[in-house]
Design an enzyme around this catalytic site. Structure first.
Site, PDB file in Angstrom:
ATOM      1  CB  SER A 145      -0.815  -0.038   1.103  1.00  0.00           C
ATOM      2  OG  SER A 145      -1.704  -1.043   1.415  1.00  0.00           O
ATOM      3  CG  HIS A 166      -1.935  -0.584  -4.260  1.00  0.00           C
ATOM      4  ND1 HIS A 166      -2.331   0.661  -3.972  1.00  0.00           N
ATOM      5  CD2 HIS A 166      -2.152  -1.433  -3.113  1.00  0.00           C
ATOM      6  CE1 HIS A 166      -2.973   0.637  -2.760  1.00  0.00           C
ATOM      7  NE2 HIS A 166      -2.864  -0.652  -2.160  1.00  0.00           N
ATOM      8  CD  GLU A 178      -2.810   3.864  -6.357  1.00  0.00           C
ATOM      9  OE1 GLU A 178      -3.206   5.123  -6.265  1.00  0.00           O
ATOM     10  OE2 GLU A 178      -2.262   3.394  -5.465  1.00  0.00           O
ATOM     11  CG  ASN A 216      -3.476   3.837   0.342  1.00  0.00           C
ATOM     12  OD1 ASN A 216      -4.850   3.718   0.462  1.00  0.00           O
ATOM     13  ND2 ASN A 216      -3.040   2.593   0.311  1.00  0.00           N
TER      14      ASN A 216
HETATM   15  N1  LIG Z   1      -6.179  -4.366   3.824  1.00  0.00           N
HETATM   16  C1  LIG Z   1      -6.181  -3.468   2.803  1.00  0.00           C
HETATM   17  O1  LIG Z   1      -7.089  -2.634   2.663  1.00  0.00           O
HETATM   18  C2  LIG Z   1      -5.176  -3.331   1.826  1.00  0.00           C
HETATM   19  C3  LIG Z   1      -5.451  -2.763   0.390  1.00  0.00           C
HETATM   20  C4  LIG Z   1      -4.530  -2.955  -0.527  1.00  0.00           C
HETATM   21  C5  LIG Z   1      -3.152  -3.451  -0.236  1.00  0.00           C
HETATM   22  N2  LIG Z   1      -3.147  -3.942   0.870  1.00  0.00           N
HETATM   23  C6  LIG Z   1      -1.632  -4.471   1.044  1.00  0.00           C
HETATM   24  O2  LIG Z   1      -1.762  -5.855   0.863  1.00  0.00           O
HETATM   25  C7  LIG Z   1      -0.716  -6.617   1.684  1.00  0.00           C
HETATM   26  C8  LIG Z   1      -1.515  -7.576   2.654  1.00  0.00           C
HETATM   27  O3  LIG Z   1      -2.589  -7.025   3.448  1.00  0.00           O
HETATM   28  P1  LIG Z   1      -3.759  -7.664   4.105  1.00  0.00           P
HETATM   29  O4  LIG Z   1      -4.890  -6.540   4.327  1.00  0.00           O
HETATM   30  O5  LIG Z   1      -4.134  -8.901   3.301  1.00  0.00           O
HETATM   31  O6  LIG Z   1      -2.954  -8.363   5.224  1.00  0.00           O
HETATM   32  P2  LIG Z   1      -3.547  -9.541   6.315  1.00  0.00           P
HETATM   33  O7  LIG Z   1      -2.988  -9.078   7.653  1.00  0.00           O
HETATM   34  O8  LIG Z   1      -5.112  -9.849   6.174  1.00  0.00           O
HETATM   35  O9  LIG Z   1      -2.723 -10.906   5.601  1.00  0.00           O
HETATM   36  C9  LIG Z   1      -1.353 -10.721   5.716  1.00  0.00           C
HETATM   37  C10 LIG Z   1      -0.793 -12.259   5.280  1.00  0.00           C
HETATM   38  O10 LIG Z   1       0.823 -11.862   5.524  1.00  0.00           O
HETATM   39  C11 LIG Z   1       1.149 -13.158   6.185  1.00  0.00           C
HETATM   40  N3  LIG Z   1       2.250 -12.903   6.876  1.00  0.00           N
HETATM   41  C12 LIG Z   1       2.477 -12.270   8.095  1.00  0.00           C
HETATM   42  N4  LIG Z   1       3.650 -12.277   8.572  1.00  0.00           N
HETATM   43  C13 LIG Z   1       4.355 -12.850   7.353  1.00  0.00           C
HETATM   44  C14 LIG Z   1       5.802 -13.327   7.086  1.00  0.00           C
HETATM   45  N5  LIG Z   1       6.636 -12.775   8.386  1.00  0.00           N
HETATM   46  N6  LIG Z   1       6.263 -13.713   6.131  1.00  0.00           N
HETATM   47  C15 LIG Z   1       5.193 -14.265   5.030  1.00  0.00           C
HETATM   48  N7  LIG Z   1       3.916 -14.001   5.177  1.00  0.00           N
HETATM   49  C16 LIG Z   1       3.620 -13.430   6.212  1.00  0.00           C
HETATM   50  C17 LIG Z   1      -0.055 -13.564   6.841  1.00  0.00           C
HETATM   51  O11 LIG Z   1      -0.058 -14.844   7.250  1.00  0.00           O
HETATM   52  C18 LIG Z   1      -1.193 -13.193   5.960  1.00  0.00           C
HETATM   53  O12 LIG Z   1      -1.389 -14.192   5.065  1.00  0.00           O
HETATM   54  C19 LIG Z   1       0.052  -5.444   2.631  1.00  0.00           C
HETATM   55  O13 LIG Z   1       1.087  -5.333   1.752  1.00  0.00           O
HETATM   56  C20 LIG Z   1      -1.054  -4.561   2.404  1.00  0.00           C
HETATM   57  O14 LIG Z   1      -0.288  -3.122   2.739  1.00  0.00           O
HETATM   58  C21 LIG Z   1      -4.017  -3.986   1.834  1.00  0.00           C
END
Ligand SMILES: NC(=O)c1ccc[n+]([C@@H]2O[C@H](COP(=O)([O-])OP(=O)(O)OC[C@H]3O[C@@H](n4cnc5c(N)ncnc54)[C@H](O)[C@@H]3O)[C@@H](O)[C@H]2O)c1
Length: 309
Positions: A145, A166, A178, A216
């Site tokens: 993000s 993204h 994005e 963001n």
């Molecule tokens: N939540 C949102 O609204 C959103 C939107 C766009 C992008 N993102 C981005 O997407 C990515 C994931 O976010 P999310 O919301 O799905 O988070 P989440 O907390 O739902 O999932 C995170 C994932 O990462 C894994 N994980 C945790 N620690 C780890 C490690 N040390 N090594 C490997 N895997 C690991 C977890 O097991 C889980 O599967 C992030 O980079 C976030 O910035 C999030």
């Protein structure tokens, strides 16, 4: 297994291509690897399957991968009930999904999109590992993000093949994607990423690799201000949410949105924004830090600003 989709890539700009990226001109994307079984990984897997691709989903825990498959099945069956997808198209999409805990199974992917925790060191290590195991022309993309994509690119020996793709939450519904261009990426890689996003029926916008990109960078200072406003007792959480919905026509207020995004992710995003901009508007509000410390992470943990049980 149903026939996977292949998209031929016709780059618009072929200037300054290295020998390796020149091969990409003829590259077809057929197999997509997705890493991370959280909120975003599951949505990205679903839209990629519906885009007609073969998907290998890598999760650290088999149980998480199975939960994700159940979520995708549930979501597709809702689409079938609503008549937005046929039963056979849903079955076909699921037949192209493979789950694994083994990173090696991603080696023949044409594109890998990582969506693991928003932590730079974790992502850099992951990119280094992927670089060592994936075939030479695999494009490696991050769903970060806010983090600098160039830092992930330089963890590999193929920085020209690394970009940001993204998605927004929920990835199955939000139209925007994005496509983030670090200074190291080739135009060909960006063209392929844009073609891929278009093939999913999404709207790509090419953005520079600057913390928070477009959405963001504008959104999070607003969300953070809402928490600071709550701390000053200007109005209750419900009233602030209702005000922004009714007064601005937003689909949901800031606290509902923070819970949807995830409070841990929101905290990481604000820290990354602040690290780069030093703007006071991105200093994370104390309440956000305390909720994360208490394990109240939003919808995904059933408790955040609101309770969901
Ligand atoms: N939540 C949102 O609204 C959103 C939107 C766009 C992008 N993102 C981005 O997407 C990515 C994931 O976010 P999310 O919301 O799905 O988070 P989440 O907390 O739902 O999932 C995170 C994932 O990462 C894994 N994980 C945790 N620690 C780890 C490690 N040390 N090594 C490997 N895997 C690991 C977890 O097991 C889980 O599967 C992030 O980079 C976030 O910035 C999030």
């Amino acid at each position: 297994m149903a026939e996977a989709r292949r998209i031929p890539i016709y780059p618009s700009s072929e200037v300054n291509l290295s020998l390796r990226t020149a091969n990409l001109v003829f590259m077809q994307i057929e197999k997509v690897g997705i890493i991370g079984s959280g909120v975003m990984g599951s949505g990205i897997a679903q839209v990629t399957l519906l885009g007609g691709y073969r998907v290998t989903l890598r999760s650290r825990e088999t149980a998480n991968a199975h939960t994700m498959v159940e979520q995708i099945k549930h979501s597709l069956s809702k689409m079938v009930k609503r008549d937005t997808l046929t039963g056979s198209a849903a079955d076909e999409a699921l037949s192209r999904l493979e789950i694994t805990t083994n990173m090696q199974d991603l080696q023949d992917s044409d594109l890998v999109i990582e969506s693991v925790i928003e932590d730079l060191e974790t992502k850099r290590e992951l990119f280094q590992r992927l670089d060592g195991l994936c075939k030479a022309n695999t494009i490696l993309a991050t769903n970060t993000s806010t983090l600098p994509v160039v830092e992930m690119a330089t963890a590999t020996k193929r920085p020209d093949l690394v970009c940001g793709i993204h998605f927004f939450n929920p990835a199955t519904q939000m139209k925007l994607v994005e496509v983030v261009a670090p200074i190291t990426v080739s135009e060909t890689t960006l063209d392929i990423a844009v073609s891929f996003v278009l093939s999913l029926g999404k709207e790509p916008v090419k953005v520079k690799d600057e913390a928070g990109f477009v959405v963001n960078a504008l959104l999070f200072p607003y969300l953070n201000s809402a928490i600071c406003m709550l701390e000053r007792h200007v109005a209750s959480m419900e009233e602030i949410d209702r005000s922004m919905q009714l007064g601005c026509g937003f689909p949901m207020g800031p606290f509902k949105l923070l819970d949807l995004i995830g409070l841990d992710t929101s905290l990481n995003v604000l820290e990354a924004l602040h690290f780069e901009s030093r703007s006071p508007s991105s200093v994370p509000a104390t309440t956000l830090r305390r909720l994360v410390a208490a394990g109240r992470l939003g919808r995904k943990s059933k408790h955040g600003f609101y309770d969901y049980e």
